[in-house]
Each structure stands twice: as structure tokens, then as C-alpha cells.
Motif scaffolding. Structure first.
Motif, short mmCIF file in Angstrom:
data_model
loop_
_atom_site.label_atom_id
_atom_site.label_comp_id
_atom_site.label_asym_id
_atom_site.label_seq_id
_atom_site.Cartn_x
_atom_site.Cartn_y
_atom_site.Cartn_z
N TYR A 60 45.02 14.90 40.50
CA TYR A 60 45.24 13.62 41.17
C TYR A 60 44.86 13.70 42.64
N ALA A 61 44.39 12.59 43.16
CA ALA A 61 44.24 12.47 44.61
C ALA A 61 45.63 12.38 45.23
N ASP A 62 45.77 12.91 46.42
CA ASP A 62 47.07 12.89 47.08
C ASP A 62 47.61 11.47 47.23
N SER A 63 46.72 10.52 47.42
CA SER A 63 47.14 9.15 47.69
C SER A 63 47.79 8.47 46.48
N VAL A 64 47.60 9.04 45.29
CA VAL A 64 48.14 8.39 44.09
C VAL A 64 49.17 9.25 43.37
N LYS A 65 49.37 10.47 43.84
CA LYS A 65 50.35 11.34 43.18
C LYS A 65 51.72 10.69 43.16
N GLY A 66 52.38 10.76 42.00
CA GLY A 66 53.69 10.15 41.86
C GLY A 66 53.66 8.69 41.48
N ARG A 67 52.51 8.05 41.58
CA ARG A 67 52.38 6.63 41.24
C ARG A 67 51.46 6.40 40.03
N PHE A 68 50.41 7.20 39.92
CA PHE A 68 49.42 7.05 38.85
C PHE A 68 49.56 8.20 37.85
N THR A 69 49.29 7.91 36.59
CA THR A 69 49.31 8.93 35.55
C THR A 69 48.08 8.78 34.67
N ILE A 70 47.34 9.88 34.52
CA ILE A 70 46.19 9.88 33.62
C ILE A 70 46.58 10.54 32.32
N SER A 71 46.10 9.99 31.22
CA SER A 71 46.41 10.56 29.90
C SER A 71 45.25 10.29 28.96
N ARG A 72 45.30 10.90 27.79
CA ARG A 72 44.20 10.70 26.84
C ARG A 72 44.76 10.54 25.43
N ASP A 73 43.99 9.89 24.60
CA ASP A 73 44.29 9.74 23.18
C ASP A 73 43.13 10.38 22.43
N ASN A 74 43.38 11.55 21.85
CA ASN A 74 42.30 12.29 21.20
C ASN A 74 41.68 11.51 20.06
N ALA A 75 42.49 10.86 19.26
CA ALA A 75 41.98 10.15 18.08
C ALA A 75 41.08 8.99 18.48
N LYS A 76 41.44 8.29 19.55
CA LYS A 76 40.67 7.13 19.98
C LYS A 76 39.59 7.48 21.00
N ILE A 77 39.58 8.74 21.44
CA ILE A 77 38.67 9.20 22.50
C ILE A 77 38.74 8.21 23.67
N THR A 78 39.94 8.01 24.14
CA THR A 78 40.21 7.05 25.20
C THR A 78 41.06 7.71 26.27
N VAL A 79 40.72 7.41 27.51
CA VAL A 79 41.49 7.89 28.65
C VAL A 79 42.16 6.68 29.31
N TYR A 80 43.39 6.88 29.72
CA TYR A 80 44.16 5.81 30.34
C TYR A 80 44.52 6.19 31.78
N LEU A 81 44.68 5.18 32.59
CA LEU A 81 45.21 5.39 33.93
C LEU A 81 46.34 4.39 34.13
N GLN A 82 47.56 4.89 34.06
CA GLN A 82 48.74 4.06 34.31
C GLN A 82 48.99 4.04 35.82
N MET A 83 48.97 2.85 36.39
CA MET A 83 49.13 2.71 37.83
C MET A 83 50.41 1.93 38.12
N ASN A 84 51.35 2.59 38.77
CA ASN A 84 52.63 1.98 39.12
C ASN A 84 52.77 1.88 40.64
N ASN A 85 53.67 1.02 41.07
CA ASN A 85 53.93 0.84 42.50
C ASN A 85 52.62 0.63 43.27
N LEU A 86 51.82 -0.28 42.79
CA LEU A 86 50.51 -0.50 43.39
C LEU A 86 50.65 -1.06 44.79
N LYS A 87 49.69 -0.68 45.63
CA LYS A 87 49.66 -1.09 47.02
C LYS A 87 48.35 -1.82 47.32
N PRO A 88 48.33 -2.67 48.35
CA PRO A 88 47.06 -3.33 48.69
C PRO A 88 45.91 -2.35 48.92
#
Length: 124
Positions: A60-88
Motif C-alpha cells: 500500500y501507499a502510505d497515503s491509503v494505509k488503514g483506509r484501503f484494502t486490496i484483495s483478489r478472487d482467484n476463481a473470478k480472476i478479479t482484484v478489488y480495492l475497497q476504499m473507506n473513509n475517502l477524502k477529497p
């Protein structure tokens, strides 16, 4: 050839959440790395988060640590980026990227394949 299709961008108020998805096709991904980058108007393309398909190590970039989470779904070959507490300051076009062998996860030049980008706008 690898195809990457992103989805999930949009407009959200500060403090809100969004989840981006990147669906990959065209190759087996056992040795790949995938990442999210973002580019604000007039600025360069910055690393946000990355994941190695084999082993699942995340970065993670320092600016998003603790707010963003990256994950993957092997079966769907899909990567997700969950973004919480978003800022301008998170407002940008977000790009999904993939490469077969990546040494420096944060360097955009190491990625051969890119999605079309999805706009994320965070209002104050």
C-alpha cells in the motif's frame, strides 16, 4: 494478451466508501502481480495498492494505509480495492494494472497491461 476491465467508480462524499473491481482475462495469473494506480488532473500516475497473485502479498501507499484494502478472487480472476473513509484528495482516475514479473510494485513502468480507468470523485 491480457484484458483488464475496471468498474465501481463514482461520486461519494468525504468519509464514504467505494469498491473498485478489476476483472482480468486472457492468461493464467499464477505468477502475476496486479495493482491499482491513480492519476489526478495535471499529476503523474501514482501507486495505490498492489497484490502478488502467488502468495497474496499486499502493498500500500502510505497515503491509503488503514483506509484501503486490496484483495483478489482467484476463481473470478478479479482484484478489488475497497476504499473507506475517502477524502477529497483521493479524487482521481483509478487504473488497474497487471504484469507477469514485477520487482518494484510501485513503479508503473513495470506493468504491461492497463485497464481503461474509472473515475472516483470525493466531494467535501
Amino acid at each position: 494478451q491480457v484484458q483488464l476491465v475496471e468498474s465501481g467508480g463514482g461520486l461519494v462524499q468525504a468519509g464514504g466508501s467505494l469498491r473498485l473491481s478489476c476483472a482480468a482475462s486472457g492468461r493464467t495469473f499464477s505468477s502475476y502481480a496486479m495493482a491499482w494506480f491513480r492519476q489526478a488532473p495535471g499529476k503523474g500516475r501514482d501507486f495505490v495498492a498492489g497484490i502478488r497473485w502467488s502468495g497474496g502479498s499486499v502493498y500500500y501507499a502510505d497515503s491509503v494505509k488503514g483506509r484501503f484494502t486490496i484483495s483478489r478472487d482467484n476463481a473470478k480472476i478479479t482484484v478489488y480495492l475497497q476504499m473507506n473513509n475517502l477524502k477529497p484528495g483521493d479524487t482521481a482516475v483509478y487504473y488497474c494494472a497487471a504484469a507477469e514479473f514485477v520487482v518494484h510494485m510501485t513503479y508503473p513502468g513495470e506493468y504491461q497491461y492497463w485497464g481503461q480507468g474509472t473515475q472516483v470523485t470525493v466531494s467535501s
